[in-house]
Write a protein that holds these residues in place. Structure first.
Motif, PDB file in Angstrom:
ATOM      1  N   ASP A 295      22.001  19.944  60.885  1.00  0.00           N
ATOM      2  CA  ASP A 295      22.313  19.491  59.525  1.00  0.00           C
ATOM      3  C   ASP A 295      23.759  19.797  59.161  1.00  0.00           C
ATOM      4  OD1 ASP A 295      21.970  18.675  56.808  1.00  0.00           O
ATOM      5  OD2 ASP A 295      21.547  20.737  56.249  1.00  0.00           O
ATOM      6  N   ILE A 296      24.207  21.031  59.406  1.00  0.00           N
ATOM      7  CA  ILE A 296      25.583  21.401  59.085  1.00  0.00           C
ATOM      8  C   ILE A 296      26.572  20.574  59.902  1.00  0.00           C
ATOM      9  CG2 ILE A 296      27.302  23.249  59.279  1.00  0.00           C
ATOM     10  CD1 ILE A 296      25.112  25.224  58.518  1.00  0.00           C
ATOM     11  N   PHE A 297      26.278  20.395  61.197  1.00  0.00           N
ATOM     12  CA  PHE A 297      27.190  19.627  62.044  1.00  0.00           C
ATOM     13  C   PHE A 297      27.363  18.206  61.502  1.00  0.00           C
ATOM     14  CE2 PHE A 297      27.959  16.628  65.505  1.00  0.00           C
ATOM     15  CZ  PHE A 297      29.126  17.148  66.042  1.00  0.00           C
ATOM     16  N   HIS A 298      26.273  17.533  61.210  1.00  0.00           N
ATOM     17  CA  HIS A 298      26.380  16.145  60.762  1.00  0.00           C
ATOM     18  C   HIS A 298      26.893  16.028  59.334  1.00  0.00           C
ATOM     19  CE1 HIS A 298      24.879  14.489  64.434  1.00  0.00           C
ATOM     20  NE2 HIS A 298      23.820  15.260  64.393  1.00  0.00           N
ATOM     21  N   ALA A 299      26.628  17.038  58.512  1.00  0.00           N
ATOM     22  CA  ALA A 299      27.192  17.028  57.159  1.00  0.00           C
ATOM     23  C   ALA A 299      28.713  16.995  57.198  1.00  0.00           C
ATOM     24  CB  ALA A 299      26.714  18.255  56.382  1.00  0.00           C
ATOM     25  N   MET A 300      29.301  17.671  58.194  1.00  0.00           N
ATOM     26  CA  MET A 300      30.752  17.757  58.282  1.00  0.00           C
ATOM     27  C   MET A 300      31.390  16.614  59.059  1.00  0.00           C
ATOM     28  SD  MET A 300      31.331  20.296  56.442  1.00  0.00           S
ATOM     29  CE  MET A 300      33.099  20.242  56.708  1.00  0.00           C
ATOM     30  N   THR A 301      30.649  15.986  59.952  1.00  0.00           N
ATOM     31  CA  THR A 301      31.250  14.947  60.808  1.00  0.00           C
ATOM     32  C   THR A 301      30.953  13.530  60.330  1.00  0.00           C
ATOM     33  OG1 THR A 301      29.340  15.070  62.312  1.00  0.00           O
ATOM     34  CG2 THR A 301      31.273  16.395  62.875  1.00  0.00           C
ATOM     35  N   LEU A 302      30.110  13.375  59.314  1.00  0.00           N
ATOM     36  CA  LEU A 302      29.875  12.053  58.742  1.00  0.00           C
ATOM     37  C   LEU A 302      30.970  11.707  57.741  1.00  0.00           C
ATOM     38  CD1 LEU A 302      26.014  12.023  58.130  1.00  0.00           C
ATOM     39  CD2 LEU A 302      27.277  10.432  59.583  1.00  0.00           C
ATOM     40  N   GLU A 303      31.401  10.454  57.755  1.00  0.00           N
ATOM     41  CA  GLU A 303      32.407   9.975  56.805  1.00  0.00           C
ATOM     42  C   GLU A 303      31.794   9.912  55.410  1.00  0.00           C
ATOM     43  OE1 GLU A 303      36.355   8.336  56.182  1.00  0.00           O
ATOM     44  OE2 GLU A 303      35.470   8.912  58.076  1.00  0.00           O
TER      45      GLU A 303
END
Length: 365
Positions: free
Chosen positions: A267-275
């Motif tokens: 969750d944290i990874f994708h929260a930061m790498t999504l535009e």
């Protein structure tokens, strides 16, 4: 402008100075209006203080919304040729179908039961193409800001399934962990959307309401068949921290279900790498470094280390783009420093371990 402890920062505050991580990466840019989730991200990355405007600051919500919309339109007008090539795959076809189903599920869950068998069937179809999914390489074909929660859900499902495999968890748990990733934020469907996107500061009651998405999620999943208790507990526990500083129950270590520990990292990874409309996507390599360094004591260390080691296990010759815009290829990765490989750029070797101001911005091929 006042410098405020992160624990006292409220959603709606305007940042007046770039938030810099200890590794030198920009977590949030000057001028950003913090949403409720952004405050959680600051806490997750152990940022101590941020500089913000006072409660009576100069931010004008209409201007913020207008600028965000313009940014979104501008971003949507830019077509990256390499992204078009990478998005032409059966994996993307199944991914788009999954987005449609999870979007409809969010919108109807408060009034009707989850279409759990339809969700499972499509999740199985999506996972059947998992061999083509690489955590650091995959990009959705389209990404509208209002669809952020749905993309985060589907990507968290895929990544959580991968992590479960990498960590050697029993195969019987893999699909359930994917379900946990897919449904971890389903409780947001019962939170007033105006609170999730409110540009002004939230009062204490509103903050508590936003945080209730964890208990709402557990309640929504409590009587759902075809999922196990770990999936339900993940909806409740994915914001718990191993040191007991999370919410809603301030659980520690072994009190947190292992599904929730896996999904928290995804969750944290994708929260930061999504535009997002208000923030550019962060470099996946920089986010991995932030997770590794700044989440110490917050996330499960075995899950974090396994995720970083496996996701950066790329073939030598993999083409990348550096943060300064130059293109090159990976020629050697030291497994003790997996986010800092050696890069060949126009006949010159760049050692990212030594050149700390550089990092890999994007994997091209």
């Amino acid at each position: 402008m006042p410098s405020v402890l992160v624990g006292e920062v409220k959603a709606g505050s305007k940042i007046t100075k770039d938030v810099i991580t200890p590794l030198g990466g920009i977590l949030f840019n000057k001028g950003k209006i913090l949403l409720p989730r952004d405050v959680e991200i600051l806490e997750a990355f152990l940022v101590g203080q941020v500089e913000i405007e006072g409660v009576q600051g100069e931010a004008n919500s209409d201007t913020v919304k207008k600028n965000a919309k313009q940014t979104s339109l501008k971003a949507g007008a830019i077509i990256n040729e390499s992204m078009l090539i990478k998005s032409n795959s059966p994996l993307h076809d199944e991914y788009d179908k999954m987005i449609t189903i999870i979007r409809n599920s969010y919108r109807s869950v408060s009034a009707a039961s989850l279409p759990i068998f339809e969700l499972r069937s499509q999740l199985e179809s999506l996972i059947s193409h998992l061999k083509d999914y690489h955590v650091l390489k995959f990009s959705p074909r389209t990404l509208k800001d209002e669809d952020y929660n749905y993309h985060n859900a589907v990507l968290s499902a895929l990544t959580s399934y991968k992590i479960a495999q990498w960590c050697g968890y029993p195969q019987k748990d893999w699909m359930q962990i994917a379900f946990a990733g897919l449904l971890h934020d389903i409780g947001n469907a019962k939170v007033d959307s105006s609170l999730l996107h409110k540009p002004e500061s939230l009062n204490s009651a509103e903050i508590e309401e936003v945080r209730r998405h964890t208990t709402y999620g557990y309640q929504l999943l409590r009587n759902v068949t075809a999922i196990n208790e770990g999936v339900r507990l993940t909806a409740l526990q994915h914001h718990e921290k191993v040191d007991g500083s999370g919410y809603p129950l301030k659980l520690e270590g072994s009190q947190i279900h292992f599904y929730a520990k896996v999904v928290a990292v995804a969750d944290i990874f994708h929260a930061m790498t999504l535009e997002r409309a208000y923030r550019k996507a962060q470099s996946p390599y920089l986010v991995l470094e932030q997770i590794m360094t700044e989440s110490f004591g917050k996330l499960d260390p075995v899950v974090v280390q396994t995720f970083i080691q496996k996701s950066t296990d790329l073939f030598n010759g993999t083409r990348i783009r550096l943060s300064d815009g130059r293109h090159g290829e990976i020629i050697f990765t030291d497994r003790a420093n997996p986010t800092r490989p050696m890069i060949k750029v126009e006949g010159t070797i760049v050692n990212l371990m030594l050149e700390r101001d550089l990092y890999i911005q994007e994997i091209i091929a």
